[in-house]
Design a protein around this motif. Structure first.
Motif, PDB file in Angstrom:
ATOM      1  N   TYR A  58      33.558  45.675  43.804  1.00 61.81           N
ATOM      2  CA  TYR A  58      33.113  45.133  45.085  1.00 61.81           C
ATOM      3  C   TYR A  58      34.094  44.083  45.599  1.00 61.81           C
ATOM      4  O   TYR A  58      34.111  43.752  46.767  1.00 61.81           O
ATOM      5  CB  TYR A  58      31.725  44.509  44.947  1.00 61.81           C
ATOM      6  CG  TYR A  58      30.643  45.534  44.689  1.00 61.81           C
ATOM      7  CD1 TYR A  58      30.285  46.440  45.679  1.00 61.81           C
ATOM      8  CD2 TYR A  58      29.985  45.596  43.463  1.00 61.81           C
ATOM      9  CE1 TYR A  58      29.304  47.388  45.454  1.00 61.81           C
ATOM     10  CE2 TYR A  58      29.006  46.547  43.231  1.00 61.81           C
ATOM     11  CZ  TYR A  58      28.663  47.441  44.228  1.00 61.81           C
ATOM     12  OH  TYR A  58      27.694  48.383  44.004  1.00 61.81           O
ATOM     13  N   SER A  59      34.882  43.510  44.679  1.00 65.02           N
ATOM     14  CA  SER A  59      35.867  42.513  45.085  1.00 65.02           C
ATOM     15  C   SER A  59      36.889  42.388  43.966  1.00 65.02           C
ATOM     16  O   SER A  59      36.742  43.015  42.919  1.00 65.02           O
ATOM     17  CB  SER A  59      35.208  41.158  45.294  1.00 65.02           C
ATOM     18  OG  SER A  59      34.997  40.540  44.045  1.00 65.02           O
ATOM     19  N   SER A 116      37.449  39.547  42.429  1.00 63.89           N
ATOM     20  CA  SER A 116      37.129  38.303  41.717  1.00 63.89           C
ATOM     21  C   SER A 116      37.290  38.471  40.219  1.00 63.89           C
ATOM     22  O   SER A 116      37.061  39.556  39.693  1.00 63.89           O
ATOM     23  CB  SER A 116      35.687  37.895  41.964  1.00 63.89           C
ATOM     24  OG  SER A 116      35.524  37.571  43.287  1.00 63.89           O
ATOM     25  N   ARG A 147      29.994  46.364  54.119  1.00 62.04           N
ATOM     26  CA  ARG A 147      30.160  45.859  52.755  1.00 62.04           C
ATOM     27  C   ARG A 147      31.429  46.411  52.108  1.00 62.04           C
ATOM     28  O   ARG A 147      32.116  45.706  51.372  1.00 62.04           O
ATOM     29  CB  ARG A 147      28.941  46.246  51.914  1.00 62.04           C
ATOM     30  CG  ARG A 147      28.448  45.180  50.995  1.00 62.04           C
ATOM     31  CD  ARG A 147      28.759  45.416  49.510  1.00 62.04           C
ATOM     32  NE  ARG A 147      29.234  46.740  49.163  1.00 62.04           N
ATOM     33  CZ  ARG A 147      28.448  47.739  48.823  1.00 62.04           C
ATOM     34  NH1 ARG A 147      27.156  47.569  48.751  1.00 62.04           N
ATOM     35  NH2 ARG A 147      28.963  48.912  48.537  1.00 62.04           N
ATOM     36  N   TYR A 158      34.693  44.513  52.909  1.00 60.52           N
ATOM     37  CA  TYR A 158      34.912  43.204  52.282  1.00 60.52           C
ATOM     38  C   TYR A 158      36.074  43.308  51.285  1.00 60.52           C
ATOM     39  O   TYR A 158      37.008  42.506  51.313  1.00 60.52           O
ATOM     40  CB  TYR A 158      33.641  42.738  51.567  1.00 60.52           C
ATOM     41  CG  TYR A 158      33.806  41.395  50.893  1.00 60.52           C
ATOM     42  CD1 TYR A 158      33.530  40.211  51.583  1.00 60.52           C
ATOM     43  CD2 TYR A 158      34.252  41.300  49.582  1.00 60.52           C
ATOM     44  CE1 TYR A 158      33.700  38.974  50.980  1.00 60.52           C
ATOM     45  CE2 TYR A 158      34.430  40.070  48.969  1.00 60.52           C
ATOM     46  CZ  TYR A 158      34.144  38.912  49.672  1.00 60.52           C
ATOM     47  OH  TYR A 158      34.319  37.688  49.071  1.00 60.52           O
ATOM     48  N   GLU A 205      40.339  41.877  51.226  1.00 62.61           N
ATOM     49  CA  GLU A 205      41.049  41.263  50.099  1.00 62.61           C
ATOM     50  C   GLU A 205      42.314  42.039  49.754  1.00 62.61           C
ATOM     51  O   GLU A 205      43.378  41.465  49.577  1.00 62.61           O
ATOM     52  CB  GLU A 205      40.146  41.212  48.859  1.00 62.61           C
ATOM     53  CG  GLU A 205      39.124  40.089  48.898  1.00 62.61           C
ATOM     54  CD  GLU A 205      38.559  39.778  47.506  1.00 62.61           C
ATOM     55  OE1 GLU A 205      37.871  38.773  47.392  1.00 62.61           O
ATOM     56  OE2 GLU A 205      38.815  40.539  46.545  1.00 62.61           O
ATOM     57  N   LYS A 257      42.812  32.848  46.891  1.00 60.28           N
ATOM     58  CA  LYS A 257      42.147  32.797  45.583  1.00 60.28           C
ATOM     59  C   LYS A 257      42.208  31.380  45.013  1.00 60.28           C
ATOM     60  O   LYS A 257      41.266  30.920  44.370  1.00 60.28           O
ATOM     61  CB  LYS A 257      42.802  33.795  44.611  1.00 60.28           C
ATOM     62  CG  LYS A 257      42.429  35.240  44.879  1.00 60.28           C
ATOM     63  CD  LYS A 257      41.001  35.536  44.483  1.00 60.28           C
ATOM     64  CE  LYS A 257      40.494  36.761  45.229  1.00 60.28           C
ATOM     65  NZ  LYS A 257      39.039  36.882  45.227  1.00 60.28           N
ATOM     66  N   GLU A 292      39.676  29.332  46.603  1.00 59.55           N
ATOM     67  CA  GLU A 292      38.352  29.673  46.045  1.00 59.55           C
ATOM     68  C   GLU A 292      38.163  29.109  44.642  1.00 59.55           C
ATOM     69  O   GLU A 292      37.073  29.205  44.075  1.00 59.55           O
ATOM     70  CB  GLU A 292      38.188  31.203  45.984  1.00 59.55           C
ATOM     71  CG  GLU A 292      37.928  31.819  47.329  1.00 59.55           C
ATOM     72  CD  GLU A 292      37.817  33.338  47.257  1.00 59.55           C
ATOM     73  OE1 GLU A 292      37.190  33.896  48.168  1.00 59.55           O
ATOM     74  OE2 GLU A 292      38.340  33.954  46.309  1.00 59.55           O
ATOM     75  N   GLU A 317      32.396  21.601  52.584  1.00 63.53           N
ATOM     76  CA  GLU A 317      31.873  21.341  51.242  1.00 63.53           C
ATOM     77  C   GLU A 317      31.820  22.615  50.394  1.00 63.53           C
ATOM     78  O   GLU A 317      31.934  22.574  49.193  1.00 63.53           O
ATOM     79  CB  GLU A 317      30.489  20.690  51.319  1.00 63.53           C
ATOM     80  CG  GLU A 317      29.527  21.464  52.192  1.00 63.53           C
ATOM     81  CD  GLU A 317      28.076  21.108  51.943  1.00 63.53           C
ATOM     82  OE1 GLU A 317      27.772  20.561  50.874  1.00 63.53           O
ATOM     83  OE2 GLU A 317      27.253  21.391  52.830  1.00 63.53           O
ATOM     84  N   ASP A 318      31.666  23.758  51.060  1.00 68.95           N
ATOM     85  CA  ASP A 318      31.506  25.006  50.306  1.00 68.95           C
ATOM     86  C   ASP A 318      32.587  25.995  50.734  1.00 68.95           C
ATOM     87  O   ASP A 318      32.353  26.862  51.573  1.00 68.95           O
ATOM     88  CB  ASP A 318      30.105  25.571  50.586  1.00 68.95           C
ATOM     89  CG  ASP A 318      29.858  26.856  49.834  1.00 68.95           C
ATOM     90  OD1 ASP A 318      30.681  27.236  48.976  1.00 68.95           O
ATOM     91  OD2 ASP A 318      28.826  27.500  50.111  1.00 68.95           O
ATOM     92  N   GLU A 364      34.135  28.378  49.025  1.00 73.55           N
ATOM     93  CA  GLU A 364      33.882  29.753  48.574  1.00 73.55           C
ATOM     94  C   GLU A 364      32.974  30.485  49.552  1.00 73.55           C
ATOM     95  O   GLU A 364      33.247  31.610  49.957  1.00 73.55           O
ATOM     96  CB  GLU A 364      33.187  29.728  47.206  1.00 73.55           C
ATOM     97  CG  GLU A 364      34.067  30.053  46.044  1.00 73.55           C
ATOM     98  CD  GLU A 364      33.268  30.031  44.753  1.00 73.55           C
ATOM     99  OE1 GLU A 364      33.153  31.084  44.140  1.00 73.55           O
ATOM    100  OE2 GLU A 364      32.744  28.956  44.386  1.00 73.55           O
ATOM    101  N   GLY A 365      31.877  29.813  49.913  1.00 73.64           N
ATOM    102  CA  GLY A 365      30.922  30.387  50.851  1.00 73.64           C
ATOM    103  C   GLY A 365      31.583  30.626  52.200  1.00 73.64           C
ATOM    104  O   GLY A 365      31.383  31.667  52.829  1.00 73.64           O
ATOM    105  N   ALA A 391      33.985  33.806  52.135  1.00 75.86           N
ATOM    106  CA  ALA A 391      33.227  35.056  52.152  1.00 75.86           C
ATOM    107  C   ALA A 391      32.609  35.271  53.528  1.00 75.86           C
ATOM    108  O   ALA A 391      32.627  36.384  54.075  1.00 75.86           O
ATOM    109  CB  ALA A 391      32.145  35.029  51.084  1.00 75.86           C
ATOM    110  N   ASP A 392      32.083  34.190  54.084  1.00 81.34           N
ATOM    111  CA  ASP A 392      31.452  34.229  55.393  1.00 81.34           C
ATOM    112  C   ASP A 392      32.444  34.687  56.464  1.00 81.34           C
ATOM    113  O   ASP A 392      32.147  35.553  57.283  1.00 81.34           O
ATOM    114  CB  ASP A 392      30.965  32.811  55.703  1.00 81.34           C
ATOM    115  CG  ASP A 392      29.822  32.835  56.670  1.00 81.34           C
ATOM    116  OD1 ASP A 392      29.199  33.895  56.810  1.00 81.34           O
ATOM    117  OD2 ASP A 392      29.557  31.785  57.293  1.00 81.34           O
ATOM    118  N   TYR A 439      33.248  38.401  56.313  1.00 78.98           N
ATOM    119  CA  TYR A 439      32.198  39.204  56.934  1.00 78.98           C
ATOM    120  C   TYR A 439      32.178  39.016  58.445  1.00 78.98           C
ATOM    121  O   TYR A 439      31.919  39.959  59.197  1.00 78.98           O
ATOM    122  CB  TYR A 439      30.835  38.885  56.313  1.00 78.98           C
ATOM    123  CG  TYR A 439      30.570  39.712  55.068  1.00 78.98           C
ATOM    124  CD1 TYR A 439      30.328  41.075  55.171  1.00 78.98           C
ATOM    125  CD2 TYR A 439      30.588  39.143  53.804  1.00 78.98           C
ATOM    126  CE1 TYR A 439      30.104  41.851  54.043  1.00 78.98           C
ATOM    127  CE2 TYR A 439      30.365  39.912  52.665  1.00 78.98           C
ATOM    128  CZ  TYR A 439      30.121  41.269  52.800  1.00 78.98           C
ATOM    129  OH  TYR A 439      29.910  42.048  51.687  1.00 78.98           O
TER     130      TYR A 439
END
Lengths: 75, 692
Positions: free
Chosen positions: B62-63, B65, B97, B100, B104, B204, B207, B238-239, B241-242, B245-246, B249
């Motif tokens: 899926y990624s 990571s 999906r 995504y 990458e 990366k 992240e 603050e985030d 990683e989020g 990904a956001d 998408y």
């Protein structure tokens, strides 16, 4: 509220993914990002896990993991 | 030099079907060094401009990571081995999906083309897909294909060949967002150090990918500059990683989603929802699941009599067929050898040692193939995900997953295909645990031991209860083992259960046949190597004395002497005779052999082959003092239930866990458990009898 508290058939919008590490990454990658719309589809016959629908596909997730997804209900 | 193309894509995107369609029968299956993921390599059936093309099927991800072995393998392969091109397969019915991963992969400095699969499913519903929109958004060629209908295969290969000729410098789609400046800053630091795929690595690192940072071996200066830039981003967001990904998408929904023109609910989706209404229904879901499992078990192992005619299900029928062929060939072989005046030991070695051992193992092949066929169908149709969904809660308590059910059920038939069936579990710990407990499910070959000994030592309803208790004990031990391992061995790793529920799709017949053929090949290879050698060793131990003379009386064999040593170990359980020990040891060849051994030892013959002998052998075994009491005979059964399975199953275990350490852990655990539990039962049983 968090995702697993929804009722079957309810829709919600993701506010924040509270988890850390691997769980967080997995959730994000599967499309559970802030703003994503989720439909609470059903609960497994034994009461766990749950099935949700998002971004045009179906996903199953345990309640304990779903607790990390903070959501708000859309009417 | 051959051109190398890597196929990357999500699980369920039709990757394997595409790979098989492109390579035909030219695939080689191997393992990625050090990990338990299969690596498939094949050669394109045709040549492009006279050039040979090698294809590598990367694991479904899926990624990229670094959280799963699959993700690490895929990205290491692309970054380090640098294939000439990446073919990214994308499921058009699940575009968002799937893309995504695409965003990458686009960041890596390697040419890429997109194979847009399942386009036929959209076409069937008159949904049109504007390929140009996607090409413009992603900057790479997009070819609509249908892997299972073999459409667009030449086109994708030609496009890939063309694209492989030009270098590609990757630019992240994230550059257009607010984070773009920071990405380009880190990226340019990396590029100054001649590090390629700088955008990919920059993101990366933002992240927080420690694995990648360590592998770069940056000088202190560069490291400091990069970490400074990352810290600056972290101040604003603050985030991170989020956020990343956001943004990925966001990019997809804003720029790619519109490629699907008249978007509507696909018939396939509606159909899947309908089927799921029944198959995962709150009340009917469970009974239907058990019915499907029963049917599968029945079709593999079922055999019954109706109006005096024996009806055999495909698995059993094929097994009888193979058994007959093996016996006939064995007979011919023996006749031929005596015809050419071969010496006794040569006949023994070839007929009993090599042919007997390898032949016995080949007897399992039909069960394995038929079971594999059903498991593959369950997987290909999408029901396996539903089975896991239904059973997950029940199995989770024991450190297993819903997917453990199928292999464990198969275990009641035969451990060999059952252990192989555990392959469907992605989580390594769950897979190991499933493989460990599957042999506790009393297999078909152990049944003759139970019926033989209970008939000799117990009567009437007690005999039935004794056999039943053996089956129950196996299940209880599986549960206890699960709890123990979850608590003490696997405590560190708690893997989340996040599983895609793919749409129901008809299985691709060619892919199924291919799986069976590959299974057959790997089995034949194993039978020709490890099992052949082990059979010869066991035959030697059974047929020769320590002075290397062939023995007529098994009592003089090396195995009997070894049995004599082991007898001391079994003394505390009441079957400390060399005969019983010998029977246990011979059971590692195949569990039925335990009964055969008693026949040989009694000097009467094989009770499994001559029904009339059964009563005499039973009478002999009760009178010969091999077991001091019925309780001791029961403990002998318990030991055989829990001790490591037969050679074929041990081979399957070592093949599936792919780790010498874990194979050892599993076998030693089974041995210790078998010993302790039979000892415990013997002790408690005697205590109870004293009190009574």
């Amino acid at each position: 509220m968090t995702l697993e508290q929804l009722k079957i058939g309810q829709r919600c919008k993701v506010k924040k993914v509270l988890a850390q590490g691997m769980l967080k990454r997995k959730l994000l990658e599967m499309g559970i990002t802030p703003g994503a719309e989720i439909l609470f589809r059903k609960v497994a016959p034994l009461g766990d896990p749950i099935q949700i629908s998002l971004r045009g596909y179906e996903l199953s997730i345990r309640k304990v993991d779903a607790k990390n997804i903070s959501v708000e209900i859309i009417d | 030099m051959a051109l190398r193309m890597a196929i990357a894509g999500n699980p369920n995107s039709g990757k394997t079907t595409l790979f098989n369609a492109i390579t035909g029968s030219n695939a080689r299956v191997g393992n990625w060094p050090g990990v338990t993921v299969e690596k498939k390599e094949g050669i394109y059936k045709k040549k492009v401009s006279g050039q040979t093309i090698t294809l590598v099927d990367l694991p479904g991800i899926y990624s990229t990571s670094p959280y799963s072995p699959e993700g690490i393998i895929a990205r290491n392969y692309i970054l380090d081995e640098k294939p000439d091109i990446v073919i990214n397969i994308v499921d058009a019915t699940n575009l968002c999906r799937n893309l995504y991963l695409t965003t990458e992969l686009l960041e890596i400095d390697i040419p890429m083309v997109i194979a847009l699969n399942y386009i036929d499913v959209l076409e069937k519903d008159n949904v049109s897909f504007d390929v140009m929109v996607l090409e413009n958004a992603l900057g790479v060629k997009v070819i609509p294909i249908s892997a299972h209908k073999k459409k667009g295969l030449d086109e994708i290969m030609n496009a890939a060949y063309k694209a492989a000729a030009t270098k590609r410098q990757a630019r992240s789609v994230l550059r257009r967002f607010s984070l773009g400046d920071s990405i380009s800053k880190i990226s340019s630091i990396l590029r100054e150090l001649n590090i390629s795929s700088s955008d990919y690595i920059a993101i990366k690192l933002i992240e927080g990918d420690q694995l990648l940072l360590d592998s770069l071996n940056l000088n202190d200066d560069a490291k400091k500059n990069i970490l400074d830039a990352i810290n600056k981003i972290k101040k604003d967001h603050e985030d991170t990683e989020g956020l990343i990904a956001d943004l990925r998408y966001d990019f997809i929904t804003q720029n790619c989603q519109c490629a699907i023109k008249n978007s509507k609910k696909l018939k396939e989706t509606t159909k899947t929802e309908k089927i799921d209404k029944t198959l995962t229904h709150k009340i009917w879901g469970l009974p239907i699941f058990f019915l499907i499992m029963f049917l599968m078990f029945f079709l593999v192992f079922g055999e019954f009599e109706i109006a005096g005619i024996t009806v055999m299900m495909p698995g059993v029928l094929a097994a009888y067929g193979i058994e007959w062929v093996i016996a006939e060939i064995g007979e011919l072989l023996a006749r031929f050898l005596s015809f050419v005046n071969a010496s006794d030991w040569a006949i023994g070695l070839v007929v009993d040692g090599i042919y007997g051992g390898v032949g016995a193992v080949f007897g399992f092949l039909p069960y394995i193939l038929v079971m594999y066929l059903f498991i593959s169908i369950l997987e290909a149709t999408g029901y396996m995900a539903r089975a896991a969904f239904i059973m997950d809660r029940a199995f989770r308590k024991f450190g297993l997953s819903g997917k453990s059910f199928v292999p464990m059920l198969m275990g009641f038939g035969c451990s060999v295909p059952a252990v192989m069936g555990a392959r469907t579990l992605e989580n390594e710990n769950e897979r190991r645990l499933t493989i460990l407990v599957t042999p506790f499910m009393s297999c078909g070959a152990k049944l003759p031991i139970w019926t033989f000994l209970t008939a000799a030592f117990f009567e009437g309803i007690t005999a039935t209860l004794v056999i039943f208790s053996i089956y129950v004990l196996g299940i209880i031990m599986a549960v206890i083992t699960g709890v123990i391992f979850q608590k003490f061995v696997f405590k560190k790793q708690k893997t989340p259960f996040i599983m895609e529920m793919p749409p129901y799709r008809a299985p691709d017949v060619k892919t199924l046949l291919r799986i069976l053929f590959e299974k057959f090949k790997s089995f034949a290879k194993k039978a020709g190597t490890i099992i052949l050698v082990s059979s010869v060793i066991i035959w030697f131990l059974q047929s020769f004395s320590f002075s290397f003379k062939m023995v007529d009386n098994p009592n003089d064999s090396i195995m009997a002497k070894i049995g004599g040593i082991f007898a001391y170990i079994f003394k505390p359980m009441g079957f400390g005779t060399w005969q019983a020990a010998f029977a246990v040891l011979s059971g590692f060849v195949a569990k039925e052999v335990v009964v055969t051994t008693f026949g040989t030892l009694s000097g009467l013959g094989d009770p499994l082959e001559n029904e009339g002998l059964m009563e005499q052998v039973k009478a002999w075994i009760t009178s010969a003092g091999i077991f001091v009491s019925p309780l001791a005979a029961y403990c002998f059964m318990v030991f055989n239930l829990l001790a490591p399975p037969c050679l074929a199953a041990i081979g399957a275990i070592s093949q599936e866990v792919k780790s010498k350490k874990w194979t050892a852990v599993i076998l030693i655990y089974q041995l210790i458990l078998a010993y302790l539990i039979s000892l415990l039962i013997y002790g408690l049983g005697n205590l109870v009898m004293l009190i009574i």
